[in-house]
Write an enzyme that holds these catalytic residues in place. Structure first.
Site, PDB file in Angstrom:
ATOM      1  N   ASP A   1      42.963  -0.379  29.408  1.00  0.00           N
ATOM      2  CA  ASP A   1      42.993  -1.112  28.150  1.00  0.00           C
ATOM      3  C   ASP A   1      44.118  -0.516  27.295  1.00  0.00           C
ATOM      4  OD1 ASP A   1      42.080  -2.904  26.184  1.00  0.00           O
ATOM      5  OD2 ASP A   1      40.642  -1.476  25.397  1.00  0.00           O
TER       6      ASP A   1
ATOM      7  N   GLU B   1      39.572   3.252  38.433  1.00  0.00           N
ATOM      8  CA  GLU B   1      39.084   2.955  37.087  1.00  0.00           C
ATOM      9  C   GLU B   1      38.715   1.473  36.996  1.00  0.00           C
ATOM     10  OE1 GLU B   1      37.578   3.588  34.624  1.00  0.00           O
ATOM     11  OE2 GLU B   1      38.771   4.388  32.981  1.00  0.00           O
ATOM     12  N   ASP B   2      37.795   1.157  36.110  1.00  0.00           N
ATOM     13  CA  ASP B   2      37.395  -0.244  35.959  1.00  0.00           C
ATOM     14  C   ASP B   2      38.485  -1.076  35.285  1.00  0.00           C
ATOM     15  OD1 ASP B   2      37.069   1.009  33.470  1.00  0.00           O
ATOM     16  OD2 ASP B   2      34.941   0.547  33.278  1.00  0.00           O
TER      17      ASP B   2
ATOM     18  N   PHE C   1      37.165  -9.316  25.657  1.00  0.00           N
ATOM     19  CA  PHE C   1      36.203  -8.282  26.044  1.00  0.00           C
ATOM     20  C   PHE C   1      35.372  -8.800  27.216  1.00  0.00           C
ATOM     21  CE2 PHE C   1      32.613  -5.455  25.991  1.00  0.00           C
ATOM     22  CZ  PHE C   1      33.233  -4.236  25.751  1.00  0.00           C
TER      23      PHE C   1
ATOM     24  N   ARG D   1      26.288  -4.232  33.501  1.00  0.00           N
ATOM     25  CA  ARG D   1      27.083  -3.618  34.562  1.00  0.00           C
ATOM     26  C   ARG D   1      26.789  -4.226  35.933  1.00  0.00           C
ATOM     27  NH1 ARG D   1      29.619   1.010  32.476  1.00  0.00           N
ATOM     28  NH2 ARG D   1      28.417   2.242  31.001  1.00  0.00           N
TER      29      ARG D   1
HETATM   30  P1  IMP Z   1      41.380   2.808  27.318  1.00  0.00           P
HETATM   31  O1  IMP Z   1      41.380   4.284  27.115  1.00  0.00           O
HETATM   32  O2  IMP Z   1      41.534   2.064  26.028  1.00  0.00           O
HETATM   33  O3  IMP Z   1      42.371   2.328  28.356  1.00  0.00           O
HETATM   34  O4  IMP Z   1      39.912   2.424  27.727  1.00  0.00           O
HETATM   35  C1  IMP Z   1      39.468   2.305  29.000  1.00  0.00           C
HETATM   36  C2  IMP Z   1      37.967   2.189  28.960  1.00  0.00           C
HETATM   37  O5  IMP Z   1      37.529   1.338  27.912  1.00  0.00           O
HETATM   38  C3  IMP Z   1      37.470   1.562  30.229  1.00  0.00           C
HETATM   39  O6  IMP Z   1      37.190   2.524  31.195  1.00  0.00           O
HETATM   40  C4  IMP Z   1      36.229   0.827  29.764  1.00  0.00           C
HETATM   41  O7  IMP Z   1      35.123   1.692  29.847  1.00  0.00           O
HETATM   42  C5  IMP Z   1      36.475   0.505  28.317  1.00  0.00           C
HETATM   43  N1  IMP Z   1      36.879  -0.899  28.121  1.00  0.00           N
HETATM   44  C6  IMP Z   1      38.090  -1.372  27.776  1.00  0.00           C
HETATM   45  N2  IMP Z   1      38.105  -2.705  27.711  1.00  0.00           N
HETATM   46  C7  IMP Z   1      36.854  -3.104  28.037  1.00  0.00           C
HETATM   47  C8  IMP Z   1      36.245  -4.402  28.172  1.00  0.00           C
HETATM   48  O8  IMP Z   1      36.834  -5.475  27.994  1.00  0.00           O
HETATM   49  N3  IMP Z   1      34.922  -4.395  28.521  1.00  0.00           N
HETATM   50  C9  IMP Z   1      34.217  -3.255  28.761  1.00  0.00           C
HETATM   51  N4  IMP Z   1      34.759  -2.039  28.642  1.00  0.00           N
HETATM   52  C10 IMP Z   1      36.069  -1.962  28.290  1.00  0.00           C
HETATM   53 MG    MG Z   2      33.746   2.736  30.353  1.00  0.00          MG
END
Ligand code: IMP
Ligand code: MG
Length: 174
Positions: A102, A98-99, A151, A164
């Site tokens: 969050d 995963e990238d 962010f 990206r």
């Molecule tokens: P989560 O479900 O809140 O953990 O969200 C994860 C997803 O939110 C990641 O796969 C990203 O696509 C997106 N995301 C969360 N933080 C960022 C950020 O700082 N920049 C860009 N995308 C983010």
């Molecule tokens: Mg994403």
């Protein structure tokens, strides 16, 4: 409100060096191959490409499409599978790639979903971790960098589908 500004948080060189370390660590932790790398589209595709080549062992690649964010910077709280895997996971060692972790909502949902397919193991590799934002307890076994609550874009991460392809990870300001 002016134009958005980009400030480099993690440079290309730092990213590449860290990925080499992660690749070696992963190879050492998985004694028998192959390792099934499951990349989460679209953000993880660049990290997955580099990580796969840093693992000196047999790997197989598959992709899953998940959407949890709209076009903005905050989560909608909803997770939807937009593309499912092609491969069966039964009895396999799965590494979800995963990238960024969050809130943890996406990975909590996904881990439960893939667990039902009876893999031998499931672990998570995330390029970035924002621990201060966590709403669900997600533990990534492999993390590139822990970052503050900013962010970020680049290296696969987008803002409204842009940025990206940046080689560095940058803070989007403004
Ligand atoms: P989560 O479900 O809140 O953990 O969200 C994860 C997803 O939110 C990641 O796969 C990203 O696509 C997106 N995301 C969360 N933080 C960022 C950020 O700082 N920049 C860009 N995308 C983010
Ligand atoms: Mg994403």
């Amino acid at each position: 409100m002016g134009q958005p500004q980009l400030r480099v948080l993690i440079s290309e060189q730092q990213i590449q060096q860290r990925i080499q370390e992660l690749g070696k660590q992963i190879a050492a932790d998985y004694p028998e191959g192959p390792i099934y790398l499951v990349g989460i589209l679209k953000g993880a595709c660049i990290f997955l490409s580099d990580l796969a080549r840093a693992i000196p062992k047999p790997v197989r690649l598959d992709f899953m499409g998940i959407s949890s964010y709209g076009k903005g910077k905050s989560s909608s709280g909803e997770v939807k599978v937009t593309k499912d895997l092609d491969l069966s996971l039964e009895g396999m060692d799965i590494l979800i790639v995963e990238d960024i972790v969050d809130t943890g909502v996406t990975l909590t949902y996904l881990t439960h979903l893939l667990d039902q397919r009876k893999p031998r193991s499931i672990k998570i590799a995330a390029m970035l971790d924002k621990p201060s934002r966590r709403l669900r307890p997600v533990e990534a076994r492999y993390v590139g960098f822990s970052i503050p609550d900013e962010f970020v874009v680049g290296y696969g991460l987008d803002y409204a589908e842009d940025y990206r392809n940046l080689r560095d990870i940058c803070i989007l300001e403004g």
